[in-house]
Design a protein around this motif. Structure first.
Motif, PDB file in Angstrom:
ATOM      1  N   ARG A 476      56.398   9.744   5.494  1.00 24.62           N
ATOM      2  CA  ARG A 476      56.458  10.952   6.321  1.00 24.62           C
ATOM      3  C   ARG A 476      55.413  11.933   5.809  1.00 24.62           C
ATOM      4  O   ARG A 476      55.218  12.072   4.599  1.00 24.62           O
ATOM      5  N   ASN A 477      54.737  12.607   6.731  1.00 27.85           N
ATOM      6  CA  ASN A 477      53.746  13.619   6.354  1.00 27.85           C
ATOM      7  C   ASN A 477      54.410  14.969   6.161  1.00 27.85           C
ATOM      8  O   ASN A 477      55.278  15.369   6.940  1.00 27.85           O
ATOM      9  N   ALA A 478      53.979  15.665   5.102  1.00 30.92           N
ATOM     10  CA  ALA A 478      54.427  17.034   4.866  1.00 30.92           C
ATOM     11  C   ALA A 478      53.230  17.835   4.385  1.00 30.92           C
ATOM     12  O   ALA A 478      52.308  17.293   3.761  1.00 30.92           O
ATOM     13  N   THR A 479      53.227  19.111   4.671  1.00 29.10           N
ATOM     14  CA  THR A 479      52.103  19.956   4.263  1.00 29.10           C
ATOM     15  C   THR A 479      52.614  21.295   3.766  1.00 29.10           C
ATOM     16  O   THR A 479      53.705  21.743   4.151  1.00 29.10           O
ATOM     17  N   VAL A 480      51.821  21.927   2.915  1.00 27.32           N
ATOM     18  CA  VAL A 480      52.147  23.259   2.410  1.00 27.32           C
ATOM     19  C   VAL A 480      51.349  24.253   3.240  1.00 27.32           C
ATOM     20  O   VAL A 480      50.115  24.205   3.289  1.00 27.32           O
ATOM     21  N   ALA A 481      52.063  25.143   3.902  1.00 30.12           N
ATOM     22  CA  ALA A 481      51.443  25.998   4.919  1.00 30.12           C
ATOM     23  C   ALA A 481      50.613  27.125   4.299  1.00 30.12           C
ATOM     24  O   ALA A 481      50.941  27.649   3.236  1.00 30.12           O
ATOM     25  N   ILE A 490      45.773  32.959   2.833  1.00 26.11           N
ATOM     26  CA  ILE A 490      47.071  33.446   2.351  1.00 26.11           C
ATOM     27  C   ILE A 490      47.979  32.244   2.166  1.00 26.11           C
ATOM     28  O   ILE A 490      48.242  31.496   3.115  1.00 26.11           O
ATOM     29  N   PHE A 491      48.460  32.042   0.956  1.00 27.09           N
ATOM     30  CA  PHE A 491      49.314  30.905   0.649  1.00 27.09           C
ATOM     31  C   PHE A 491      50.767  31.267   0.947  1.00 27.09           C
ATOM     32  O   PHE A 491      51.323  32.197   0.372  1.00 27.09           O
ATOM     33  N   LEU A 492      51.394  30.516   1.822  1.00 31.89           N
ATOM     34  CA  LEU A 492      52.784  30.766   2.197  1.00 31.89           C
ATOM     35  C   LEU A 492      53.766  29.994   1.320  1.00 31.89           C
ATOM     36  O   LEU A 492      54.946  30.325   1.286  1.00 31.89           O
ATOM     37  N   HIS A 493      53.289  28.945   0.662  1.00 30.36           N
ATOM     38  CA  HIS A 493      54.114  28.132  -0.258  1.00 30.36           C
ATOM     39  C   HIS A 493      55.318  27.508   0.444  1.00 30.36           C
ATOM     40  O   HIS A 493      56.334  27.234  -0.192  1.00 30.36           O
ATOM     41  N   GLU A 494      55.193  27.272   1.735  1.00 31.77           N
ATOM     42  CA  GLU A 494      56.272  26.646   2.496  1.00 31.77           C
ATOM     43  C   GLU A 494      55.889  25.203   2.829  1.00 31.77           C
ATOM     44  O   GLU A 494      54.820  24.954   3.388  1.00 31.77           O
ATOM     45  N   VAL A 495      56.764  24.274   2.484  1.00 32.05           N
ATOM     46  CA  VAL A 495      56.526  22.863   2.786  1.00 32.05           C
ATOM     47  C   VAL A 495      57.120  22.565   4.159  1.00 32.05           C
ATOM     48  O   VAL A 495      58.313  22.788   4.397  1.00 32.05           O
ATOM     49  N   ARG A 496      56.259  22.064   5.053  1.00 28.52           N
ATOM     50  CA  ARG A 496      56.679  21.787   6.421  1.00 28.52           C
ATOM     51  C   ARG A 496      56.274  20.371   6.805  1.00 28.52           C
ATOM     52  O   ARG A 496      55.383  19.787   6.204  1.00 28.52           O
ATOM     53  N   GLU A 497      56.897  19.864   7.850  1.00 30.44           N
ATOM     54  CA  GLU A 497      56.499  18.557   8.366  1.00 30.44           C
ATOM     55  C   GLU A 497      55.131  18.686   9.036  1.00 30.44           C
ATOM     56  O   GLU A 497      54.842  19.683   9.705  1.00 30.44           O
ATOM     57  N   GLY A 498      54.275  17.684   8.834  1.00 30.20           N
ATOM     58  CA  GLY A 498      52.949  17.709   9.422  1.00 30.20           C
ATOM     59  C   GLY A 498      51.888  17.458   8.371  1.00 30.20           C
ATOM     60  O   GLY A 498      52.181  17.143   7.219  1.00 30.20           O
TER      61      GLY A 498
END
Length: 597
Positions: A476-481, A490-498
């Motif tokens: 599964r792909n995940a990315t840090v937004a 601007i680093f949001l530090h949120e891990v999301r799918e994609g």
């Protein structure tokens, strides 16, 4: 910690232990988490009980603060390198153990109840040590003075002679004066005769005649005095002169007797020390869970790995000191009984990929160490091993480059990880050419999925690999937004799918302090290379050959000639000799000359 020290480490971030034994047990638990579900459940039960009963935890902590390091004391005594303070540590530790056992008498935790059992039954040894030792003994046995008064009559006599020799002699002198009727009789001492009885020649006649001459032995006659001794005085002299050494020898014998008594009970003492460490660690983990708002994880035999609101305890602690909140993230590597569960994590540098990987590995370790975890909730299917390939290092002394070390570590993971392992891999293949690195990372990911069949978090900057998610069912792909705003990242530090579409490396380079001219040049080159990549390799090669490599160099400064008239006028001016008005007039003249020139 990268420096190898304690500061900045997981241990420093979570250690709330009070005793030295508890701190060592925490370190062992973190370095060797349990794979026994029953053992893990037992540890969790003890911690949960103290989380729910804060008053009991506080009472235990108050007692534990008085517990010395019995393990170290016992080791020193066993190696015959201990001293009286080690005996006192055993005495005090066992006494506190009895008090702690009373506090846990009604504990519903089987683990704490077993610990309480190991703390009881040491009354005889405690009594022996309490009676034999003073409250605060010296460090070394050779210093003496650690045996309590009244324990040994011979020792008490030797100490009395050593400390009160003068009063003992005075008492004997009074006895002899009364016995002979000679009030002027004295007991004196010199380096030749030692102690002797002295009286005048007139009184000596009485002592030389029967019956006193049988008791008082003549030793010396001077012009005006006669000197005597007795068997008792001779013996007392020997005792007084040797009393210090004799007292020390007696104390050494008593110390050895006490040491052997402790060693005879080494097994139960060791069990008590381990029980104290267990109680301390359970209380410390409970305090940590309350203070840091951690959750009790579910640990079972499944292959699940689900974390809600997971956090990195070390990074969170550092951010809290700065007044910055930590952004929590979820992780779900759960899958069916078959196949792998791997997240391919992409995203820019500095966005938090490495933190995300590490925090989930730490959550697995903390869960199987038997404590709470930094998350809102967690479900950890038993992990057999945690493998980590992160960071960059070399071993030049052995002729191994950074990339070689990376490959050696990756090889160890691929050869050893089983289907219950948890693997975190960060930036595989970055130490070599782009296509080599991408090929190695691609093949490594396929092997983890198809052969190792393990749970894994795989961070990479090779965005080409995100297409594998369509081909590998367990990936599964995940990315840090991140967000871009007015040219800033601007680093949001949120891990999301994609998947991430770019790495923002040039922006990070600017944040790191690279000179603006370098950053601007890098941005131009990046745009040209990306355009070349879209239009084909041949175009890219032609473009690279035509790159204006020195276009970013600033133009050399233009030399400005100073007119001769201005130069001569400046040479004639003496600044220190000018009044303010003259200085202003000189400035006008120079300006006029420069304009005319």
């Amino acid at each position: 910690a990268l420096s190898g020290g304690r500061e900045g480490s997981l241990l420093a971030a979570i250690d709330r232990t009070i005793t030295a034994g508890g701190a060592r047990l925490l370190e062992r638990r973190l370095s060797s988490p349990s794979c026994d579900l029953g053992e893990i459940a037992s540890r969790q039960e003890a911690v949960r009980l103290l989380v729910e009963d804060r008053a009991l935890a506080d009472r235990l902590a108050d007692r534990l603060r008085k517990v010395p390091d019995m393990d170290r004391a016992l080791s020193r005594l066993a190696l015959d390198r201990g001293g009286p303070r080690d005996l006192a540590a055993i005495r005090n530790g066992l006494a506190e153990a009895e008090a702690l056992a009373a506090l846990l008498a009604d504990s519903t935790s089987s683990r704490l109840a077993r610990a309480a059992g190991a703390l009881r039954g040491h009354g005889a040894l405690i009594g022996l040590l309490e009676a034999a030792l003073i409250a605060e003994p010296p460090l070394l046995a050779r210093d003496g003075g650690f045996v309590a008064a009244g324990q040994d009559a011979e020792l008490d006599e030797a100490r009395k002679l050593r400390d009160e020799g003068r009063s003992v002699i005075a008492g004997m002198q009074a006895d002899y004066a009364a016995e002979t009727g000679i009030a002027s009789l004295k007991i004196k001492h010199n380096n030749v005769l030692g102690y002797f009885i002295e009286t005048t020649a007139t009184h000596a006649e009485r002592m030389l005649a029967p019956p006193l001459n049988a008791r008082f032995i003549h030793r010396q006659t001077t012009a005006s005095q006669v000197r005597f001794t007795t068997v008792e005085l001779g013996g007392l002299e020997t005792k007084i002169l040797n009393a210090g050494n004799r007292a020390l020898e007696i104390e050494k014998r008593i110390f050895e007797r006490l040491r052997q008594a402790v060693l005879a009970a080494a097994g139960p003492i060791g069990e008590a020390a381990r029980a104290l460490a267990e109680i301390d660690l359970s209380g410390a983990l409970a305090l940590l869970a309350i203070e840091a708002d951690w959750a009790l994880p579910v640990v079972d035999a499944s292959r699940a790995f689900r974390v809600e609101g997971g956090r990195h305890p070390v990074v969170e602690r550092a951010l809290r000191r700065q007044g910055t909140p930590f952004i929590a993230n979820d992780c779900a590597l759960s899958d069916g009984a078959e196949g792998a569960a791997i997240w391919l994590v992409t995203g820019p540098n500095m966005a938090g990929k490495s933190t995300f990987l590490r925090q989930n590995a730490l959550i697995a370790i903390l869960a199987q160490a038997g404590g709470y975890v930094p998350a809102r909730a967690a479900h950890v299917g038993l992990v057999s091993q945690v493998f980590s390939r992160v960071g960059a290092a070399d071993d030049l002394a052995r002729g191994r480059s950074t990339f070689m070390v990376e490959m050696v570590e990756t090889a160890a993971i691929l050869n050893q990880a089983d289907d219950r392992a948890l693997v975190i891999l960060d930036e595989i293949g970055r130490g070599t050419a782009t296509w080599d690195g991408l090929s190695i990372a691609w093949a490594t990911l396929e092997h983890l999925h198809g052969v190792n069949r393990c749970r894994a978090l795989f961070a990479t900057h090779y965005h080409e690999m995100t297409g594998l998610a369509a081909k590998l069912p367990g990936l599964r792909n995940a990315t840090v937004a991140v967000r871009e705003w007015q040219g800033e990242v601007i680093f949001l530090h949120e891990v999301r799918e994609g998947a991430a579409d770019r790495s923002y490396g040039v922006q990070v380079a600017r944040l790191a302090g690279l000179p603006p001219v370098v950053v601007d040049r890098a941005r131009v080159l990046l745009e040209a290379l990306e355009k070349g990549d879209r239009e084909g390799g041949g175009h890219r090669r032609a473009m690279v050959e035509d790159l204006p490599l020195f276009a970013a160099r600033p133009a050399p400064p233009v030399a400005v000639e100073t007119p001769d008239g201005v130069r001569r006028a400046l040479e004639e001016i003496e600044p220190d000799a000018l009044t303010p008005r003259e200085a202003l007039e000189a400035l006008y003249r120079l300006k006029a000359l420069l304009t005319a020139g």
